[in-house]
Design a protein around this motif. Sequence first.
Motif, PDB file in Angstrom:
ATOM      1  N   MET A   1      11.870   7.474 -10.280  1.00 43.75           N
ATOM      2  CA  MET A   1      11.224   7.326  -8.979  1.00 43.75           C
ATOM      3  C   MET A   1      10.578   5.951  -8.858  1.00 43.75           C
ATOM      4  SD  MET A   1       7.786   8.939  -7.417  1.00 43.75           S
ATOM      5  CE  MET A   1       7.008   7.972  -8.657  1.00 43.75           C
ATOM      6  N   ASN A   2       9.946   5.503  -9.947  1.00 40.85           N
ATOM      7  CA  ASN A   2       9.304   4.193  -9.919  1.00 40.85           C
ATOM      8  C   ASN A   2      10.329   3.088  -9.711  1.00 40.85           C
ATOM      9  OD1 ASN A   2       8.251   1.623 -11.486  1.00 40.85           O
ATOM     10  ND2 ASN A   2       6.477   2.770 -10.725  1.00 40.85           N
ATOM     11  N   VAL A   3      11.468   3.198 -10.388  1.00 38.39           N
ATOM     12  CA  VAL A   3      12.529   2.198 -10.210  1.00 38.39           C
ATOM     13  C   VAL A   3      13.047   2.231  -8.773  1.00 38.39           C
ATOM     14  CG1 VAL A   3      14.910   1.621 -10.867  1.00 38.39           C
ATOM     15  CG2 VAL A   3      13.219   2.128 -12.627  1.00 38.39           C
ATOM     16  N   ASP A   4      13.280   3.439  -8.245  1.00 36.14           N
ATOM     17  CA  ASP A   4      13.775   3.564  -6.869  1.00 36.14           C
ATOM     18  C   ASP A   4      12.772   2.998  -5.869  1.00 36.14           C
ATOM     19  OD1 ASP A   4      16.055   4.775  -7.849  1.00 36.14           O
ATOM     20  OD2 ASP A   4      15.406   6.819  -7.363  1.00 36.14           O
TER      21      ASP A   4
ATOM     22  N   GLN B   1       0.835  -1.202   0.000  1.00 40.38           N
ATOM     23  CA  GLN B   1       0.000   0.000   0.000  1.00 40.38           C
ATOM     24  C   GLN B   1       0.871   1.254   0.000  1.00 40.38           C
ATOM     25  OE1 GLN B   1      -2.948   0.081   3.086  1.00 40.38           O
ATOM     26  NE2 GLN B   1      -3.836   1.983   2.365  1.00 40.38           N
ATOM     27  N   GLU B   2       1.933   1.234   0.787  1.00 43.99           N
ATOM     28  CA  GLU B   2       2.845   2.374   0.836  1.00 43.99           C
ATOM     29  C   GLU B   2       3.470   2.620  -0.539  1.00 43.99           C
ATOM     30  OE1 GLU B   2       7.030   3.528   3.054  1.00 43.99           O
ATOM     31  OE2 GLU B   2       5.765   1.977   3.955  1.00 43.99           O
ATOM     32  N   CYS B   3       3.869   1.558  -1.209  1.00 42.02           N
ATOM     33  CA  CYS B   3       4.461   1.661  -2.546  1.00 42.02           C
ATOM     34  C   CYS B   3       3.459   2.253  -3.537  1.00 42.02           C
ATOM     35  CB  CYS B   3       4.922   0.285  -3.010  1.00 42.02           C
ATOM     36  SG  CYS B   3       5.666   0.276  -4.654  1.00 42.02           S
ATOM     37  N   ALA B   4       2.251   1.739  -3.518  1.00 39.93           N
ATOM     38  CA  ALA B   4       1.215   2.220  -4.440  1.00 39.93           C
ATOM     39  C   ALA B   4       0.885   3.684  -4.182  1.00 39.93           C
ATOM     40  CB  ALA B   4      -0.038   1.361  -4.312  1.00 39.93           C
ATOM     41  N   GLU B   5       0.777   4.079  -2.923  1.00 43.11           N
ATOM     42  CA  GLU B   5       0.457   5.462  -2.583  1.00 43.11           C
ATOM     43  C   GLU B   5       1.558   6.413  -3.037  1.00 43.11           C
ATOM     44  OE1 GLU B   5      -0.390   5.519   1.605  1.00 43.11           O
ATOM     45  OE2 GLU B   5      -2.296   4.468   1.344  1.00 43.11           O
ATOM     46  N   ALA B   6       2.808   6.012  -2.865  1.00 38.32           N
ATOM     47  CA  ALA B   6       3.921   6.866  -3.289  1.00 38.32           C
ATOM     48  C   ALA B   6       3.900   7.060  -4.799  1.00 38.32           C
ATOM     49  CB  ALA B   6       5.249   6.260  -2.837  1.00 38.32           C
ATOM     50  N   ASP B   7       3.668   5.984  -5.546  1.00 39.16           N
ATOM     51  CA  ASP B   7       3.581   6.077  -7.012  1.00 39.16           C
ATOM     52  C   ASP B   7       2.459   7.001  -7.439  1.00 39.16           C
ATOM     53  OD1 ASP B   7       5.677   4.504  -7.856  1.00 39.16           O
ATOM     54  OD2 ASP B   7       4.474   2.698  -8.156  1.00 39.16           O
ATOM     55  N   VAL B   8       1.287   6.770  -6.892  1.00 37.64           N
ATOM     56  CA  VAL B   8       0.091   7.530  -7.275  1.00 37.64           C
ATOM     57  C   VAL B   8       0.239   9.002  -6.923  1.00 37.64           C
ATOM     58  CG1 VAL B   8      -2.367   7.827  -6.769  1.00 37.64           C
ATOM     59  CG2 VAL B   8      -1.462   5.552  -7.231  1.00 37.64           C
ATOM     60  N   THR B   9       0.790   9.291  -5.758  1.00 37.38           N
ATOM     61  CA  THR B   9       0.958  10.686  -5.342  1.00 37.38           C
ATOM     62  C   THR B   9       1.821  11.452  -6.329  1.00 37.38           C
ATOM     63  OG1 THR B   9       0.703  10.112  -3.012  1.00 37.38           O
ATOM     64  CG2 THR B   9       1.804  12.188  -3.497  1.00 37.38           C
ATOM     65  N   GLN B  10       2.944  10.882  -6.719  1.00 36.01           N
ATOM     66  CA  GLN B  10       3.844  11.561  -7.654  1.00 36.01           C
ATOM     67  C   GLN B  10       3.180  11.755  -9.008  1.00 36.01           C
ATOM     68  OE1 GLN B  10       6.845  12.936  -6.906  1.00 36.01           O
ATOM     69  NE2 GLN B  10       6.775  13.808  -8.941  1.00 36.01           N
ATOM     70  N   VAL B  11       2.492  10.756  -9.490  1.00 31.18           N
ATOM     71  CA  VAL B  11       1.828  10.861 -10.794  1.00 31.18           C
ATOM     72  C   VAL B  11       0.731  11.919 -10.745  1.00 31.18           C
ATOM     73  CG1 VAL B  11       0.367   9.626 -12.445  1.00 31.18           C
ATOM     74  CG2 VAL B  11       2.415   8.519 -11.537  1.00 31.18           C
ATOM     75  N   ILE B  12      -0.057  11.930  -9.683  1.00 28.34           N
ATOM     76  CA  ILE B  12      -1.145  12.914  -9.554  1.00 28.34           C
ATOM     77  C   ILE B  12      -0.588  14.328  -9.503  1.00 28.34           C
ATOM     78  CG2 ILE B  12      -2.910  13.802  -7.969  1.00 28.34           C
ATOM     79  CD1 ILE B  12      -3.663  10.877  -7.420  1.00 28.34           C
TER      80      ILE B  12
ATOM     81  N   GLU C   1      13.275  -4.486  -1.416  1.00 25.62           N
ATOM     82  CA  GLU C   1      14.131  -4.747  -0.257  1.00 25.62           C
ATOM     83  C   GLU C   1      13.282  -4.969   0.996  1.00 25.62           C
ATOM     84  OE1 GLU C   1      16.713  -1.333  -0.269  1.00 25.62           O
ATOM     85  OE2 GLU C   1      17.914  -2.108  -1.937  1.00 25.62           O
ATOM     86  N   LYS C   2      12.246  -4.147   1.162  1.00 26.44           N
ATOM     87  CA  LYS C   2      11.359  -4.325   2.318  1.00 26.44           C
ATOM     88  C   LYS C   2      10.650  -5.674   2.240  1.00 26.44           C
ATOM     89  CE  LYS C   2      10.364   0.514   3.361  1.00 26.44           C
ATOM     90  NZ  LYS C   2       9.304   1.527   3.500  1.00 26.44           N
ATOM     91  N   ARG C   3      10.186  -6.032   1.052  1.00 21.86           N
ATOM     92  CA  ARG C   3       9.520  -7.335   0.892  1.00 21.86           C
ATOM     93  C   ARG C   3      10.486  -8.482   1.199  1.00 21.86           C
ATOM     94  NH1 ARG C   3       8.079  -5.007  -4.118  1.00 21.86           N
ATOM     95  NH2 ARG C   3       6.158  -3.859  -3.888  1.00 21.86           N
ATOM     96  N   HIS C   4      11.731  -8.314   0.740  1.00 23.97           N
ATOM     97  CA  HIS C   4      12.737  -9.347   0.990  1.00 23.97           C
ATOM     98  C   HIS C   4      12.966  -9.523   2.495  1.00 23.97           C
ATOM     99  CE1 HIS C   4      16.132 -11.934   0.078  1.00 23.97           C
ATOM    100  NE2 HIS C   4      16.863 -11.238   0.953  1.00 23.97           N
TER     101      HIS C   4
END
Length: 154
Positions: free
Chosen positions: A125-128, A15-26, A135-138
């Motif tokens: 940003m998406n790659v980062d 959820q954190e990953c998705a929110e960060a992506d969406v925020t930047q795109v918006i 890394e967090k998932r790992h």
Amino acid sequence: EAVSQPASLATEVEQECAEADVTQVIETLTYYVGLCRAAQGVIEYLKSLWILESVLSSDLDSLRKKREKGGTREHTDSIDASLTAAMAKKDEVDAHVEAVTKTLTDDLERFELEKQHDIKSLLTMNVDLTKEFSEKRHKLWETAMLRFGSIDAE
């Protein structure tokens, strides 16, 4: 419980990953919408200037025709004064149209460069973010495996 905690942490990470992506795109798209609205306003203004240019050209043609017909000295002097004023106004409007057109062209070129930069930034940003959250998932996976191992040992 040993399974549910890492699973809920994994959900939070996603959820954190998705929110960060969406925020930047918006934020980027909102900026683009503002730029497009501003450009649209300038284009509408240019259209009104082009109409004014057309009207002034028509007025100049009409005054020139009247001047060709001649008339009394007083009448031709009046037409000459009107012609001079109309030509000055047309020159002023022409110069303004040229300046606004140049500004719009410069802004569109700047917008193109910003768009390219923003797309590169979004991709970077998406790659980062993908790397960070991988890394967090790992780490979550390693924690879960340790817990699963302790379950097997019990």
